[in-house]
Design a protein around this motif. Sequence first.
Motif, mmCIF file in Angstrom:
data_model
loop_
_atom_site.group_PDB
_atom_site.id
_atom_site.type_symbol
_atom_site.label_atom_id
_atom_site.label_comp_id
_atom_site.label_asym_id
_atom_site.label_seq_id
_atom_site.Cartn_x
_atom_site.Cartn_y
_atom_site.Cartn_z
ATOM 1 N N ILE A 33 -0.100 -65.221 -40.940
ATOM 2 C CA ILE A 33 -0.084 -63.729 -41.122
ATOM 3 C C ILE A 33 -0.053 -63.301 -39.852
ATOM 4 C CG2 ILE A 33 -1.515 -61.542 -41.913
ATOM 5 C CD1 ILE A 33 -0.318 -63.050 -44.313
ATOM 6 N N SER A 82 0.718 -53.612 -40.381
ATOM 7 C CA SER A 82 0.875 -53.645 -41.975
ATOM 8 C C SER A 82 -0.003 -52.443 -42.460
ATOM 9 C CB SER A 82 -0.041 -54.814 -42.449
ATOM 10 O OG SER A 82 0.764 -56.004 -41.897
ATOM 11 N N VAL A 122 -8.158 -52.026 -51.911
ATOM 12 C CA VAL A 122 -9.464 -52.754 -51.670
ATOM 13 C C VAL A 122 -9.154 -53.614 -50.431
ATOM 14 C CG1 VAL A 122 -10.215 -53.103 -53.788
ATOM 15 C CG2 VAL A 122 -8.412 -54.707 -53.115
ATOM 16 N N ASN A 123 -7.692 -53.788 -49.983
ATOM 17 C CA ASN A 123 -7.465 -54.386 -48.957
ATOM 18 C C ASN A 123 -7.425 -53.596 -47.411
ATOM 19 O OD1 ASN A 123 -7.312 -57.209 -49.880
ATOM 20 N ND2 ASN A 123 -5.412 -56.487 -51.075
ATOM 21 N N GLU A 125 -9.509 -52.672 -45.604
ATOM 22 C CA GLU A 125 -10.353 -53.197 -44.361
ATOM 23 C C GLU A 125 -9.583 -54.154 -43.519
ATOM 24 O OE1 GLU A 125 -13.521 -55.441 -42.456
ATOM 25 O OE2 GLU A 125 -11.998 -56.175 -43.725
ATOM 26 N N ALA A 126 -8.737 -54.924 -44.321
ATOM 27 C CA ALA A 126 -8.120 -56.190 -43.532
ATOM 28 C C ALA A 126 -6.993 -55.365 -42.847
ATOM 29 C CB ALA A 126 -7.496 -56.962 -45.032
ATOM 30 N N TYR A 127 -6.335 -54.472 -43.546
ATOM 31 C CA TYR A 127 -5.309 -53.661 -42.915
ATOM 32 C C TYR A 127 -5.728 -52.987 -41.528
ATOM 33 C CZ TYR A 127 -2.171 -54.508 -46.785
ATOM 34 O OH TYR A 127 -1.474 -55.296 -47.764
ATOM 35 N N MET A 130 -6.182 -55.451 -38.713
ATOM 36 C CA MET A 130 -4.927 -55.751 -38.281
ATOM 37 C C MET A 130 -4.093 -54.764 -37.066
ATOM 38 S SD MET A 130 -3.471 -58.059 -41.410
ATOM 39 C CE MET A 130 -1.983 -58.549 -40.871
ATOM 40 N N ARG A 164 -18.800 -59.175 -37.319
ATOM 41 C CA ARG A 164 -17.839 -58.971 -38.349
ATOM 42 C C ARG A 164 -17.503 -60.568 -38.839
ATOM 43 N NH1 ARG A 164 -15.344 -59.915 -41.760
ATOM 44 N NH2 ARG A 164 -13.431 -58.543 -42.877
ATOM 45 N N ARG A 207 5.568 -45.343 -60.798
ATOM 46 C CA ARG A 207 4.780 -45.103 -61.953
ATOM 47 C C ARG A 207 4.889 -43.451 -61.557
ATOM 48 N NH1 ARG A 207 -0.678 -47.837 -60.199
ATOM 49 N NH2 ARG A 207 0.597 -49.637 -60.854
ATOM 50 N N GLN B 30 -19.777 -58.438 -49.153
ATOM 51 C CA GLN B 30 -19.366 -58.834 -47.722
ATOM 52 C C GLN B 30 -18.004 -59.166 -47.630
ATOM 53 O OE1 GLN B 30 -21.483 -62.657 -46.660
ATOM 54 N NE2 GLN B 30 -19.685 -63.087 -45.322
ATOM 55 N N VAL B 31 -17.375 -58.550 -46.735
ATOM 56 C CA VAL B 31 -15.783 -58.519 -46.717
ATOM 57 C C VAL B 31 -15.421 -58.922 -45.381
ATOM 58 C CG1 VAL B 31 -13.771 -57.541 -47.202
ATOM 59 C CG2 VAL B 31 -15.689 -56.659 -48.328
ATOM 60 N N GLU B 54 -9.999 -64.431 -48.639
ATOM 61 C CA GLU B 54 -9.750 -64.744 -47.267
ATOM 62 C C GLU B 54 -8.489 -64.277 -46.792
ATOM 63 O OE1 GLU B 54 -10.589 -68.758 -46.184
ATOM 64 O OE2 GLU B 54 -12.273 -69.054 -47.379
ATOM 65 N N SER B 103 2.115 -59.672 -50.063
ATOM 66 C CA SER B 103 1.358 -58.973 -49.265
ATOM 67 C C SER B 103 1.620 -59.242 -47.586
ATOM 68 C CB SER B 103 -0.077 -59.140 -49.545
ATOM 69 O OG SER B 103 -1.207 -58.639 -48.788
ATOM 70 N N ALA B 105 -1.129 -58.503 -45.777
ATOM 71 C CA ALA B 105 -2.487 -58.878 -45.301
ATOM 72 C C ALA B 105 -2.925 -60.122 -45.717
ATOM 73 C CB ALA B 105 -3.287 -57.950 -45.530
ATOM 74 N N PHE B 106 -2.472 -60.927 -46.529
ATOM 75 C CA PHE B 106 -2.857 -62.263 -47.026
ATOM 76 C C PHE B 106 -1.811 -62.923 -47.808
ATOM 77 C CE2 PHE B 106 -3.958 -58.742 -50.099
ATOM 78 C CZ PHE B 106 -3.473 -59.208 -51.199
ATOM 79 N N ASP B 121 0.843 -55.097 -64.029
ATOM 80 C CA ASP B 121 0.681 -55.470 -62.533
ATOM 81 C C ASP B 121 -0.249 -56.366 -62.303
ATOM 82 O OD1 ASP B 121 2.562 -53.549 -62.696
ATOM 83 O OD2 ASP B 121 1.480 -52.175 -61.225
ATOM 84 N N ALA B 133 -3.572 -53.710 -63.388
ATOM 85 C CA ALA B 133 -2.866 -52.348 -64.212
ATOM 86 C C ALA B 133 -2.000 -52.649 -65.334
ATOM 87 C CB ALA B 133 -2.078 -51.370 -63.372
ATOM 88 N N ARG B 181 -6.630 -43.987 -67.235
ATOM 89 C CA ARG B 181 -6.047 -42.724 -67.098
ATOM 90 C C ARG B 181 -5.024 -41.927 -67.710
ATOM 91 N NH1 ARG B 181 -5.500 -42.228 -60.993
ATOM 92 N NH2 ARG B 181 -3.204 -41.835 -61.456
ATOM 93 N N MET B 196 -6.439 -49.074 -65.297
ATOM 94 C CA MET B 196 -6.578 -49.577 -63.875
ATOM 95 C C MET B 196 -7.578 -50.326 -63.397
ATOM 96 S SD MET B 196 -3.822 -47.820 -62.856
ATOM 97 C CE MET B 196 -3.618 -47.414 -61.225
ATOM 98 N N LYS B 199 -10.203 -52.395 -58.621
ATOM 99 C CA LYS B 199 -9.902 -52.908 -57.237
ATOM 100 C C LYS B 199 -8.561 -52.481 -56.547
ATOM 101 C CE LYS B 199 -12.013 -57.351 -58.516
ATOM 102 N NZ LYS B 199 -12.652 -56.778 -59.845
#
Lengths: 347, 200
Positions: A33, A82, A122-123, A125-127, A130, A164, A207, B30-31, B54, B103, B105-106, B121, B133, B181, B196, B199
């Motif tokens: 990445i 991203s 949910v992602n 924070e990761a974005y 970056m 972090r 959608r 914890q993220v 990760e 993605s 980001a990962f 999805d 979803a 929804r 949905m 997440k």
Amino acid sequence: MKKAIKWVATVLVVVLILFLLQRLLMPKYAKGIVEGAFIAEYYKDESEHDVIFLGDCEVYENFTPVMLWEDYGINSYIRGSSQQTVWQSYYLLEDTLRYETPDVVIFNVLAMEFNVPKDGGVNMEAYNRMTLEGMKWSGAKVRDIKASMVDGESFIDYVFPILRYHSRITELTADDFAYMFKTEKVSHNGYYLRVDSKPALNVPKGRILADYNFGKNAYAYLDKMTALCKEKGIRLILIKAPSLYPYWYPEWDKQMQEYAEKNNLEYINFLDLTDETKVDYNTDTYDAGLHLNLWGAQKITKWLGDYLTASGLSDRRNEEKLSKAWEEKIRFYESAIEAEKEKYGIE
Amino acid sequence: MKKFGKIGIVLCASLVLTLSGCGEKGENTQVNVGNTTASTKVETGETKTDVKVEVGETKTDVKVEAGKDMYGFTHNSVTVYVDADASTVVDKLGEFSYFEAPSCAFNGLDKVYTYSSFEIDTYPDGDKDYISAIIFKDDMIETPEGATIGMKKEKIEEKYGTPTTKEDTLYVYEKGGMRLRFIFDSEGYVSSIEYMSSKI
């Protein structure tokens, strides 16, 4: 006196250890990445740019600044990251203006779909990481962090990323040591290069939404971007890149058309220009329509280069220093194309 | 050691305490980003989710128990819940067309399975894909409670009660951490039904 020196020396040693640990533990984005490295790379390019792109992956994967230079003599840079949100684009503009004032800023409007940070999912924070970690410290970065944080994030973690990333201590790889102080360049003036192809098949329609109106916060930052560009005499061009997914709703397009008209801005929706650009979604995308590969990016960039040149941007290829700087970039770009071709078995 | 002095010991001790304490604060949340481990533990009703993500050079490990105390959708005698392992159901629901989105980001793909009357999805976690979803496409199917596209707003309230979130064009029913929804058109008829995951 001796005691004071001891104090100072001890503090310095501890600070040095913390600094080294932080360097070691932070993600390097040197492989895999690599997009996380894009924002920081901008600061190494010291030339005055004619065009600055702002936005998400739809800018850094669809336009190639090398071609804009080689074919049109336009010096451009993509400050893309991203899932870059509109507030992040605005603060990146503020940040950019600390170093230069481009003639043109091009902003990709897909970012308007997010009104507040949590809309990013949910992602987010990761974005956020970056985009934000690569920025140099300034008021713009501070405001950007504050505007971007989602639940569970804290400002202090951006000031001291070691807080972090400390849990990475058990997951370090050889790359973390190799790139502890210096990473290799991974983008081409912010462009992410791919040469492989994957046809756009079965692209889902959007959608149904409960509300098609862009949010107030998103509009507020777009207003700020418009105002700042006007104040600095910058020509702001709104674009929608030709990505087929995420779906770009006609209702969204109408809002951007109306916004551009009301604010006397140009708005280019590349999705409507397929006949002119000749983008072929069977061959010109590497991930089934989300992003263009090099061949697709070249087609879009050609259209944009023609458009910018016709509307007044001048050819700077006669500038010796700038041309020299580009020679090196072109070599890097061409070698990257060859490496990519080899990787995907393309002749 | 003597030269390093008490100050150094105090500073290092503070550092160790700060770093070790950081991972323990919060409520099991914890993220982390960039070749880093993240773990989220959510307990809602009878639903328990334990996620490890990760980002960067990604590695994920997920344990999900989906379905209990959630709204589910039944088709071809198969009941589908969000956050369930998609591989156990996608082939049993009929013919589908497939689309995937990588993605930025990962490492992983968001996948879209489009069936004749609905769409599923998914999101990746580790080497598995979980349902993010379930979206109705037409009025040929209904929820187990009997709701369909085209139904009046009042009928939905009759069947599901007072929504958790009630807006002119949107009713949201939350249960077990997921959201059901109902989106309405300007005349108050259901135009979309979506299950949905929390997440997304």
